[in-house]
Scaffold this motif. Structure first.
Motif, PDB file in Angstrom:
ATOM      1  N   MET A   1      -2.142 -11.218 -28.097  1.00 34.00           N
ATOM      2  CA  MET A   1      -3.379 -11.933 -28.376  1.00 34.00           C
ATOM      3  C   MET A   1      -3.046 -13.074 -29.323  1.00 34.00           C
ATOM      4  SD  MET A   1      -6.154 -10.599 -26.963  1.00 34.00           S
ATOM      5  CE  MET A   1      -7.519 -11.089 -27.995  1.00 34.00           C
ATOM      6  N   LEU A   2      -3.803 -14.151 -29.216  1.00 33.07           N
ATOM      7  CA  LEU A   2      -3.676 -15.260 -30.153  1.00 33.07           C
ATOM      8  C   LEU A   2      -4.934 -15.309 -31.004  1.00 33.07           C
ATOM      9  CD1 LEU A   2      -2.272 -18.005 -27.753  1.00 33.07           C
ATOM     10  CD2 LEU A   2      -0.999 -16.582 -29.384  1.00 33.07           C
TER      11      LEU A   2
ATOM     12  N   ARG B   1      -4.182 -23.541 -22.630  1.00 39.42           N
ATOM     13  CA  ARG B   1      -3.259 -23.836 -21.527  1.00 39.42           C
ATOM     14  C   ARG B   1      -1.964 -23.034 -21.653  1.00 39.42           C
ATOM     15  NH1 ARG B   1      -1.958 -30.012 -19.846  1.00 39.42           N
ATOM     16  NH2 ARG B   1      -0.510 -29.600 -18.159  1.00 39.42           N
ATOM     17  N   SER B   2      -1.431 -22.943 -22.875  1.00 39.13           N
ATOM     18  CA  SER B   2      -0.220 -22.134 -23.093  1.00 39.13           C
ATOM     19  C   SER B   2      -0.511 -20.650 -22.887  1.00 39.13           C
ATOM     20  CB  SER B   2       0.340 -22.366 -24.499  1.00 39.13           C
ATOM     21  OG  SER B   2       0.833 -23.680 -24.614  1.00 39.13           O
ATOM     22  N   ALA B   3      -1.684 -20.189 -23.334  1.00 38.90           N
ATOM     23  CA  ALA B   3      -2.057 -18.784 -23.139  1.00 38.90           C
ATOM     24  C   ALA B   3      -2.116 -18.441 -21.654  1.00 38.90           C
ATOM     25  CB  ALA B   3      -3.395 -18.500 -23.821  1.00 38.90           C
ATOM     26  N   ASP B   4      -2.630 -19.362 -20.844  1.00 35.74           N
ATOM     27  CA  ASP B   4      -2.651 -19.178 -19.396  1.00 35.74           C
ATOM     28  C   ASP B   4      -1.227 -19.159 -18.846  1.00 35.74           C
ATOM     29  OD1 ASP B   4      -4.504 -19.864 -16.656  1.00 35.74           O
ATOM     30  OD2 ASP B   4      -2.419 -20.535 -16.612  1.00 35.74           O
ATOM     31  N   ALA B   5      -0.414 -20.115 -19.258  1.00 35.83           N
ATOM     32  CA  ALA B   5       0.955 -20.219 -18.738  1.00 35.83           C
ATOM     33  C   ALA B   5       1.776 -18.960 -19.000  1.00 35.83           C
ATOM     34  CB  ALA B   5       1.661 -21.434 -19.354  1.00 35.83           C
ATOM     35  N   PHE B   6       1.539 -18.319 -20.149  1.00 33.84           N
ATOM     36  CA  PHE B   6       2.317 -17.134 -20.515  1.00 33.84           C
ATOM     37  C   PHE B   6       1.561 -15.829 -20.296  1.00 33.84           C
ATOM     38  CE2 PHE B   6       4.474 -20.533 -22.870  1.00 33.84           C
ATOM     39  CZ  PHE B   6       5.753 -20.341 -22.363  1.00 33.84           C
ATOM     40  N   LEU B   7       0.399 -15.906 -19.627  1.00 34.11           N
ATOM     41  CA  LEU B   7      -0.364 -14.731 -19.195  1.00 34.11           C
ATOM     42  C   LEU B   7      -0.649 -13.774 -20.360  1.00 34.11           C
ATOM     43  CD1 LEU B   7      -1.433 -14.040 -16.343  1.00 34.11           C
ATOM     44  CD2 LEU B   7       0.480 -12.479 -16.094  1.00 34.11           C
ATOM     45  N   VAL B   8      -1.217 -14.316 -21.438  1.00 33.94           N
ATOM     46  CA  VAL B   8      -1.575 -13.471 -22.576  1.00 33.94           C
ATOM     47  C   VAL B   8      -2.950 -12.848 -22.366  1.00 33.94           C
ATOM     48  CG1 VAL B   8      -0.159 -14.845 -24.156  1.00 33.94           C
ATOM     49  CG2 VAL B   8      -2.605 -15.279 -24.028  1.00 33.94           C
ATOM     50  N   GLU B   9      -3.232 -11.806 -23.139  1.00 34.55           N
ATOM     51  CA  GLU B   9      -4.495 -11.078 -22.983  1.00 34.55           C
ATOM     52  C   GLU B   9      -5.711 -11.915 -23.350  1.00 34.55           C
ATOM     53  OE1 GLU B   9      -3.652  -6.411 -23.600  1.00 34.55           O
ATOM     54  OE2 GLU B   9      -3.701  -7.613 -25.430  1.00 34.55           O
TER      55      GLU B   9
ATOM     56  N   ALA C   1      -7.119 -28.266 -21.757  1.00 35.98           N
ATOM     57  CA  ALA C   1      -6.976 -26.908 -21.210  1.00 35.98           C
ATOM     58  C   ALA C   1      -6.737 -26.918 -19.700  1.00 35.98           C
ATOM     59  CB  ALA C   1      -8.211 -26.078 -21.530  1.00 35.98           C
ATOM     60  N   LEU C   2      -7.211 -27.949 -19.022  1.00 35.76           N
ATOM     61  CA  LEU C   2      -7.057 -28.078 -17.565  1.00 35.76           C
ATOM     62  C   LEU C   2      -7.443 -26.814 -16.798  1.00 35.76           C
ATOM     63  CD1 LEU C   2      -3.724 -30.112 -17.295  1.00 35.76           C
ATOM     64  CD2 LEU C   2      -6.073 -30.953 -17.092  1.00 35.76           C
ATOM     65  N   GLY C   3      -8.586 -26.240 -17.150  1.00 34.52           N
ATOM     66  CA  GLY C   3      -9.089 -25.073 -16.425  1.00 34.52           C
ATOM     67  C   GLY C   3      -8.745 -23.733 -17.054  1.00 34.52           C
ATOM     68  N   ALA C   4      -7.899 -23.712 -18.076  1.00 29.90           N
ATOM     69  CA  ALA C   4      -7.478 -22.443 -18.674  1.00 29.90           C
ATOM     70  C   ALA C   4      -8.609 -21.734 -19.411  1.00 29.90           C
ATOM     71  CB  ALA C   4      -6.291 -22.657 -19.606  1.00 29.90           C
ATOM     72  N   THR C   5      -9.670 -22.454 -19.767  1.00 31.12           N
ATOM     73  CA  THR C   5     -10.813 -21.778 -20.397  1.00 31.12           C
ATOM     74  C   THR C   5     -11.541 -20.887 -19.398  1.00 31.12           C
ATOM     75  OG1 THR C   5     -12.235 -23.690 -19.997  1.00 31.12           O
ATOM     76  CG2 THR C   5     -11.163 -23.551 -22.161  1.00 31.12           C
ATOM     77  N   GLU C   6     -11.282 -21.093 -18.111  1.00 32.83           N
ATOM     78  CA  GLU C   6     -11.884 -20.262 -17.066  1.00 32.83           C
ATOM     79  C   GLU C   6     -11.046 -19.021 -16.783  1.00 32.83           C
ATOM     80  OE1 GLU C   6     -14.901 -21.198 -16.149  1.00 32.83           O
ATOM     81  OE2 GLU C   6     -14.578 -22.929 -17.451  1.00 32.83           O
ATOM     82  N   THR C   7      -9.771 -19.045 -17.144  1.00 32.77           N
ATOM     83  CA  THR C   7      -8.888 -17.916 -16.846  1.00 32.77           C
ATOM     84  C   THR C   7      -8.640 -17.022 -18.049  1.00 32.77           C
ATOM     85  OG1 THR C   7      -6.948 -19.326 -17.245  1.00 32.77           O
ATOM     86  CG2 THR C   7      -7.668 -19.064 -14.950  1.00 32.77           C
ATOM     87  N   VAL C   8      -8.428 -17.607 -19.207  1.00 35.54           N
ATOM     88  CA  VAL C   8      -8.053 -16.843 -20.403  1.00 35.54           C
ATOM     89  C   VAL C   8      -9.317 -16.305 -21.085  1.00 35.54           C
ATOM     90  CG1 VAL C   8      -6.915 -16.942 -22.657  1.00 35.54           C
ATOM     91  CG2 VAL C   8      -5.977 -18.242 -20.730  1.00 35.54           C
TER      92      VAL C   8
ATOM     93  N   THR D   1       2.616 -22.922 -30.841  1.00 32.07           N
ATOM     94  CA  THR D   1       2.133 -21.848 -29.967  1.00 32.07           C
ATOM     95  C   THR D   1       3.018 -21.715 -28.735  1.00 32.07           C
ATOM     96  OG1 THR D   1      -0.144 -22.160 -30.703  1.00 32.07           O
ATOM     97  CG2 THR D   1       0.174 -21.021 -28.611  1.00 32.07           C
ATOM     98  N   GLY D   2       3.318 -22.828 -28.092  1.00 26.64           N
ATOM     99  CA  GLY D   2       4.175 -22.785 -26.905  1.00 26.64           C
ATOM    100  C   GLY D   2       5.545 -22.210 -27.206  1.00 26.64           C
ATOM    101  N   ILE D   3       6.109 -22.597 -28.335  1.00 28.81           N
ATOM    102  CA  ILE D   3       7.441 -22.100 -28.710  1.00 28.81           C
ATOM    103  C   ILE D   3       7.407 -20.595 -28.952  1.00 28.81           C
ATOM    104  CG2 ILE D   3       9.208 -22.165 -30.525  1.00 28.81           C
ATOM    105  CD1 ILE D   3       8.498 -25.195 -30.833  1.00 28.81           C
TER     106      ILE D   3
END
Length: 175
Positions: free
Chosen positions: A26-27, A43-51, A71-78, A163-165
């Motif tokens: 979790m972040l 966007r990074s949370a989506d890329a790394f499939l976090v909870e 976010a490019l749509g990541a607010t819809e997934t994460v 965050t990405g790192i």
């Protein structure tokens, strides 16, 4: 060599993402000011499939066009939730069994290359304000601090870059 097309990337749909097994991470965003940083973290949370992400204090919340822009749509997934204070989020995550780590330069911090997230799951990573970092009161409730080694003059990174790192390093040890 050729660039892969979008079809070749095996991109998940929103429903596929929601149903996928997530990394037990979790972040926690501690009073982040910039909507662009918030969007980048999504966007990074989506890329790394976090909870999920805990948005705390005055951290901006979706929906907002400036968050969506990065976010490019990541607010819809994460998955995300809001807490009025970061301490409230950290305490709730601790009650659920999460180990809490602040991403902060602190006495006794663990250098990122020595941190093995897979040994501390489920884990939550607290990311601090762009100027002040992680609040000192929140650090008292953490199980430790993680520090990204830096070698230049600045010794600080943008919160979205950090965050990405940290996510790459944490997830890399799980795959």
């Amino acid at each position: 060599m050729r660039k892969l097309s979008m079809d070749e990337l095996g991109r998940k749909s929103v429903s596929d993402f929601k149903e996928a097994d997530k990394h037990r991470l979790m972040l926690v965003l501690d009073n982040i000011r910039s909507m662009h940083n918030v969007g980048s973290v999504f966007r990074s949370a989506d890329a790394f499939l976090v909870e999920g992400i805990c948005l705390c204090g005055y951290t901006p919340q979706p929906p907002h066009r400036d968050i969506h822009k990065t976010a490019l749509g990541a607010t819809e997934t994460v998955d995300w939730m809001y807490f009025s204070t970061t301490l409230e989020a950290v305490q709730q995550l601790k009650q659920k069994g999460y180990k809490i780590f602040a991403l902060e330069q602190a006495e006794g911090s663990i250098s990122l290359e020595q941190f093995h997230a897979s040994q501390h799951l489920p884990a939550a990573i607290v990311l601090g304000n762009e100027v002040e970092g992680v609040d000192a009161e929140v650090i008292k409730y953490c199980d430790g601090c993680i520090e990204i080694p830096q070698f230049g003059m600045k010794h600080s990174l943008n919160v979205s870059v950090a965050t990405g790192i940290v996510l790459w390093e944490a997830v890399r040890g799980m795959i």
